[in-house]
Motif scaffolding. Structure first.
Motif, PDB file in Angstrom:
ATOM      1  N   GLN A  47      37.942   8.586  76.034  1.00  9.27           N
ATOM      2  CA  GLN A  47      37.299   9.466  75.062  1.00  9.27           C
ATOM      3  C   GLN A  47      35.792   9.535  75.298  1.00  9.27           C
ATOM      4  O   GLN A  47      35.190  10.589  75.257  1.00  9.27           O
ATOM      5  CB  GLN A  47      37.592   8.992  73.644  1.00  9.27           C
ATOM      6  N   ASN A  48      35.205   8.325  75.606  1.00  9.50           N
ATOM      7  CA  ASN A  48      33.763   8.316  75.851  1.00  9.50           C
ATOM      8  C   ASN A  48      33.428   9.201  77.025  1.00  9.50           C
ATOM      9  O   ASN A  48      32.479   9.960  77.006  1.00  9.50           O
ATOM     10  CB  ASN A  48      33.268   6.893  76.135  1.00  9.50           C
ATOM     11  N   LYS A  49      34.288   9.056  78.069  1.00  8.91           N
ATOM     12  CA  LYS A  49      34.065   9.871  79.259  1.00  8.91           C
ATOM     13  C   LYS A  49      34.108  11.338  78.876  1.00  8.91           C
ATOM     14  O   LYS A  49      33.277  12.119  79.295  1.00  8.91           O
ATOM     15  CB  LYS A  49      35.150   9.588  80.302  1.00  8.91           C
ATOM     16  N   GLU A  50      35.140  11.655  78.013  1.00  9.25           N
ATOM     17  CA  GLU A  50      35.262  13.052  77.628  1.00  9.25           C
ATOM     18  C   GLU A  50      34.040  13.531  76.870  1.00  9.25           C
ATOM     19  O   GLU A  50      33.536  14.605  77.106  1.00  9.25           O
ATOM     20  CB  GLU A  50      36.472  13.241  76.731  1.00  9.25           C
ATOM     21  N   ILE A  51      33.559  12.630  75.980  1.00  9.08           N
ATOM     22  CA  ILE A  51      32.392  13.039  75.207  1.00  9.08           C
ATOM     23  C   ILE A  51      31.240  13.284  76.186  1.00  9.08           C
ATOM     24  O   ILE A  51      30.557  14.282  76.115  1.00  9.08           O
ATOM     25  CB  ILE A  51      32.035  11.968  74.150  1.00  9.08           C
ATOM     26  N   ASP A  52      31.139  12.340  77.168  1.00  8.90           N
ATOM     27  CA  ASP A  52      30.058  12.512  78.138  1.00  8.90           C
ATOM     28  C   ASP A  52      30.152  13.843  78.854  1.00  8.90           C
ATOM     29  O   ASP A  52      29.194  14.588  78.915  1.00  8.90           O
ATOM     30  CB  ASP A  52      30.112  11.397  79.197  1.00  8.90           C
ATOM     31  N   THR A  53      31.393  14.126  79.359  1.00  3.12           N
ATOM     32  CA  THR A  53      31.513  15.373  80.115  1.00  3.12           C
ATOM     33  C   THR A  53      31.321  16.562  79.190  1.00  3.12           C
ATOM     34  O   THR A  53      30.697  17.535  79.560  1.00  3.12           O
ATOM     35  CB  THR A  53      32.876  15.510  80.817  1.00  3.12           C
ATOM     36  N   SER A  56      27.914  17.334  78.669  1.00  2.00           N
ATOM     37  CA  SER A  56      27.256  18.011  79.771  1.00  2.00           C
ATOM     38  C   SER A  56      27.830  19.412  79.963  1.00  2.00           C
ATOM     39  O   SER A  56      27.349  20.178  80.756  1.00  2.00           O
ATOM     40  CB  SER A  56      27.428  17.208  81.059  1.00  2.00           C
ATOM     41  N   ARG A  57      28.893  19.736  79.211  1.00  2.00           N
ATOM     42  CA  ARG A  57      29.456  21.079  79.320  1.00  2.00           C
ATOM     43  C   ARG A  57      28.613  22.077  78.559  1.00  2.00           C
ATOM     44  O   ARG A  57      27.903  21.715  77.631  1.00  2.00           O
ATOM     45  CB  ARG A  57      30.856  21.111  78.707  1.00  2.00           C
ATOM     46  N   HIS A  58      28.839  23.318  78.903  1.00  4.16           N
ATOM     47  CA  HIS A  58      28.210  24.386  78.142  1.00  4.16           C
ATOM     48  C   HIS A  58      28.858  24.410  76.765  1.00  4.16           C
ATOM     49  O   HIS A  58      30.063  24.227  76.653  1.00  4.16           O
ATOM     50  CB  HIS A  58      28.457  25.706  78.882  1.00  4.16           C
ATOM     51  N   PRO A  59      28.084  24.599  75.706  1.00  2.00           N
ATOM     52  CA  PRO A  59      28.676  24.574  74.353  1.00  2.00           C
ATOM     53  C   PRO A  59      29.832  25.547  74.202  1.00  2.00           C
ATOM     54  O   PRO A  59      30.740  25.309  73.410  1.00  2.00           O
ATOM     55  CB  PRO A  59      27.523  24.985  73.443  1.00  2.00           C
ATOM     56  N   LEU A  60      29.832  26.620  75.001  1.00  2.00           N
ATOM     57  CA  LEU A  60      30.929  27.591  74.879  1.00  2.00           C
ATOM     58  C   LEU A  60      32.260  26.995  75.274  1.00  2.00           C
ATOM     59  O   LEU A  60      33.303  27.453  74.835  1.00  2.00           O
ATOM     60  CB  LEU A  60      30.642  28.815  75.749  1.00  2.00           C
ATOM     61  N   LEU A  61      32.218  25.972  76.139  1.00  2.00           N
ATOM     62  CA  LEU A  61      33.477  25.356  76.546  1.00  2.00           C
ATOM     63  C   LEU A  61      34.108  24.638  75.354  1.00  2.00           C
ATOM     64  O   LEU A  61      35.322  24.668  75.165  1.00  2.00           O
ATOM     65  CB  LEU A  61      33.247  24.389  77.710  1.00  2.00           C
ATOM     66  N   LEU A  62      33.247  24.036  74.554  1.00  2.00           N
ATOM     67  CA  LEU A  62      33.754  23.380  73.344  1.00  2.00           C
ATOM     68  C   LEU A  62      34.380  24.419  72.425  1.00  2.00           C
ATOM     69  O   LEU A  62      35.356  24.161  71.754  1.00  2.00           O
ATOM     70  CB  LEU A  62      32.629  22.646  72.609  1.00  2.00           C
ATOM     71  N   PRO A 424      42.858  28.983  77.760  1.00  2.00           N
ATOM     72  CA  PRO A 424      42.261  27.772  78.325  1.00  2.00           C
ATOM     73  C   PRO A 424      43.169  26.554  78.152  1.00  2.00           C
ATOM     74  O   PRO A 424      43.760  26.377  77.079  1.00  2.00           O
ATOM     75  CB  PRO A 424      40.963  27.595  77.526  1.00  2.00           C
ATOM     76  N   LEU A 425      43.261  25.778  79.206  1.00  2.00           N
ATOM     77  CA  LEU A 425      44.060  24.543  79.174  1.00  2.00           C
ATOM     78  C   LEU A 425      43.114  23.398  79.518  1.00  2.00           C
ATOM     79  O   LEU A 425      42.390  23.476  80.514  1.00  2.00           O
ATOM     80  CB  LEU A 425      45.188  24.645  80.196  1.00  2.00           C
ATOM     81  N   THR A 426      43.088  22.379  78.681  1.00  2.00           N
ATOM     82  CA  THR A 426      42.232  21.232  78.992  1.00  2.00           C
ATOM     83  C   THR A 426      43.037  19.942  78.947  1.00  2.00           C
ATOM     84  O   THR A 426      44.129  19.888  78.380  1.00  2.00           O
ATOM     85  CB  THR A 426      41.050  21.113  77.999  1.00  2.00           C
ATOM     86  N   LEU A 427      42.487  18.928  79.577  1.00  2.00           N
ATOM     87  CA  LEU A 427      43.142  17.625  79.605  1.00  2.00           C
ATOM     88  C   LEU A 427      42.257  16.621  78.901  1.00  2.00           C
ATOM     89  O   LEU A 427      41.055  16.583  79.145  1.00  2.00           O
ATOM     90  CB  LEU A 427      43.348  17.187  81.051  1.00  2.00           C
ATOM     91  N   GLY A 428      42.843  15.831  78.034  1.00  2.49           N
ATOM     92  CA  GLY A 428      42.056  14.814  77.349  1.00  2.49           C
ATOM     93  C   GLY A 428      42.712  14.388  76.066  1.00  2.49           C
ATOM     94  O   GLY A 428      43.505  15.128  75.503  1.00  2.49           O
ATOM     95  N   GLY A 429      42.399  13.160  75.630  1.00  2.59           N
ATOM     96  CA  GLY A 429      43.022  12.644  74.412  1.00  2.59           C
ATOM     97  C   GLY A 429      44.395  12.088  74.742  1.00  2.59           C
ATOM     98  O   GLY A 429      44.878  12.208  75.866  1.00  2.59           O
ATOM     99  N   PRO A 458      33.085  30.491  79.874  1.00  3.08           N
ATOM    100  CA  PRO A 458      31.647  30.334  79.645  1.00  3.08           C
ATOM    101  C   PRO A 458      30.872  30.773  80.890  1.00  3.08           C
ATOM    102  O   PRO A 458      31.359  30.597  82.014  1.00  3.08           O
ATOM    103  CB  PRO A 458      31.499  28.836  79.418  1.00  3.08           C
ATOM    104  N   ASP A 459      29.685  31.334  80.665  1.00  2.00           N
ATOM    105  CA  ASP A 459      28.870  31.849  81.779  1.00  2.00           C
ATOM    106  C   ASP A 459      28.771  30.844  82.903  1.00  2.00           C
ATOM    107  O   ASP A 459      28.918  31.186  84.077  1.00  2.00           O
ATOM    108  CB  ASP A 459      27.445  32.149  81.301  1.00  2.00           C
TER     109      ASP A 459
END
Ligand code: GAL
Length: 465
Positions: A47-53, A56-62, A424-429, A458-459
């Motif tokens: 989870q920490n790693k995910e938070i880190d990445t 560093s992601r563009h807010p639009l990815l969130l 969008p498909l993401t991996l995590g959690g 995201p741009d």
């Protein structure tokens, strides 16, 4: 008063065995606690790693991971005469019934008309690059894209995306009263793009055979789910596809090759891979250049997976049976941080059903089922894979853990009007279903596909491509 039925000797030995039993029990509990602690540490690490990445992601990815609800308003029941209502009381209709009903009053929700089509050639200003799952999507000539059951190849040499799929722009009919709706083979359509939004029609890269009735590609047969990969050793583009006859009893794969991503592809032959029946299928090229075929077999009751030969023109003798007895099809495979993932559908012909995500450390298995990856919408939307069926998962080399999930919203009444659902498909959690081999401890990342009525890359991602 305590009652004792055992002679003393037996009592003593029973005392010692219960003592050693409790040692065993406590050791097991201790081990489980340790394991649990370990898994929690790993989890919080992940989870920490995910938070880190994600930081560093563009807010639009969130934004893409935001859960969007969907409220489908059911139409008012049609008027019926009191006599008819008494004769056959109507059961309440469900959203899925409306989806399957061609004359539904809310048909436009699932199959919006041409007025709302996505036309990348028009300057849409701030609305550019948006995907609208389910809307008609036009190519650069203004025609609806015909690439159903498709997949995407990123061609390193031209740094261009090629989208291959079933070209279904013909009439839909039933060859038999009980047969599935079908369109005659026209061929494999190919579209090219630099931005994954504006698609140029590159024409039919593999066309149907008009005259020879014994040819696999004769229009009266079936060609589905074509996928293309590039062979670095031979410099050829290789296409594998599901080849069948009108009754789906040939159950084979076909192979074609070309020197160029835009074809023409030479059709080589069909075969039953490993001498098994093969229907829905896909191919997957691993990082080390080894390619695999994955197909539904034994009457769709299980999947088979095995490496192709070096030229990608044949299977080898290696094959494993996976998800045995689970009746899955429409496989779409992808990889993240050394782990293989797959999305599959259930087997209900053109009707949508619940997707499942699976994961494996080795591509040949064992594969574990993680649960339904669909998030958002509402229950029906999630339980019907957003009214669609998986076909491909496209990775972004620049952004590990982020993928585009590609699916088909089939329209069995008019198959050429089937729609594309890209999300969008993401991996995590943590995965949400207890797993067979890990004592219920989460081991794999969760696979999540997020419902959006409209979304865009995201741009930062579009620039990365
Ligand atoms: C589906 C399959 C499609 C097509 C269809 C025909 O189950 O995923 O690719 O074969 O059946 O009914």
């Amino acid at each position: 008063m305590s009652r004792n039925f055992f002679p003393s000797a037996t009592r003593w030995s029973s005392g010692s065995s219960s003592c050693s039993m409790s040692i065993v029990v406590w050791s097991v509990v201790g081990c489980l606690l340790m394991l649990h602690l370990y898994s929690l540490i790993c989890q919080s690490d992940i989870q920490n790693k995910e938070i880190d990445t994600s930081m560093s992601r563009h807010p639009l990815l969130l934004k893409l991971e935001e859960v969007e609800e969907e409220n489908i308003k059911m139409p008012r029941p049609r008027r019926r005469s009191p006599r008819a209502a008494k004769r056959k009381p109507r059961r309440p209709t469900a959203v899925i019934d409306e989806f399957l009903d061609e004359s539904s009053q809310i048909r436009h929700i699932f199959f919006p008309d041409m007025k709302t089509s996505i036309d990348p050639t028009k300057d849409a200003g701030n609305d550019s690059f948006f995907y609208y799952p389910g809307r008609i999507w036009l190519d650069t000539e203004g025609n609806p894209i015909q690439a159903h059951g498709g997949g995407i190849l990123f061609d390193e040499r031209s740094r261009t995306y090629y989208w291959y799929g079933e070209y279904k722009d013909g009439p839909t009919y039933h060859a038999h009263r009980k047969g599935a709706a079908r369109v005659d083979i026209i061929g494999v359509g190919c579209y090219s793009s630099k931005d994954l939004w504006t698609w140029k029609n590159e024409g039919l890269v593999l066309a149907a055979e008009g005259k020879n009735e014994t040819h696999d590609l004769h229009r009266s047969n079936v060609l589905e789910r074509p996928k293309v990969i590039y062979n670095n050793k031979t410099g050829k583009y290789v296409m594998w596809m599901h080849i069948d006859n009108v009754n789906y009893t040939k159950a084979s794969v076909g192979i074609a090759v070309s020197d160029s991503p835009t074809g023409p592809f030479d059709y080589l032959y069909s075969q039953r891979p490993h001498e098994f029946d093969s229907r829905d299928m896909t191919i997957f090229k691993d990082d080390n250049g080894i390619a695999y075929i994955i197909y539904s077999s034994v009457d769709n009751s299980e999947l088979h997976i095995g490496p192709l030969n070096e030229e990608y023109l044949n299977v080898t003798r290696v094959v494993t049976r996976i998800l045995v007895g689970q009746h899955r099809e429409a496989p779409a495979l992808f990889k993240h941080e050394g782990i293989y993932y797959m999305i599959t559908s259930g087997c209900t012909s053109w009707a949508p059903n619940k997707a499942l995500a699976h994961a494996a450390k080795s591509i040949l298995g064992p594969w574990e089922t993680l649960g339904n990856p669909c998030i958002g919408g509402n229950k029906v939307v999630r339980f019907t894979t957003f009214f669609s069926q998986s076909t491909y998962v496209l990775p972004f080399p620049g952004l590990p853990g982020f993928f585009i999930f590609m699916a088909d919203r089939w329209n069995p009444a008019n198959l050429r009007d089937s729609r594309y659902v890209w999300l969008p498909l993401t991996l995590g959690g943590a995965a949400d279903q207890p797993l067979e081999y890990t004592f219920g401890f989460p081991f794999w990342s969760r696979v999540s596909i997020y419902w959006h009525k409209r979304w865009r890359l995201p741009d930062i991602l579009r620039e990365k491509k």
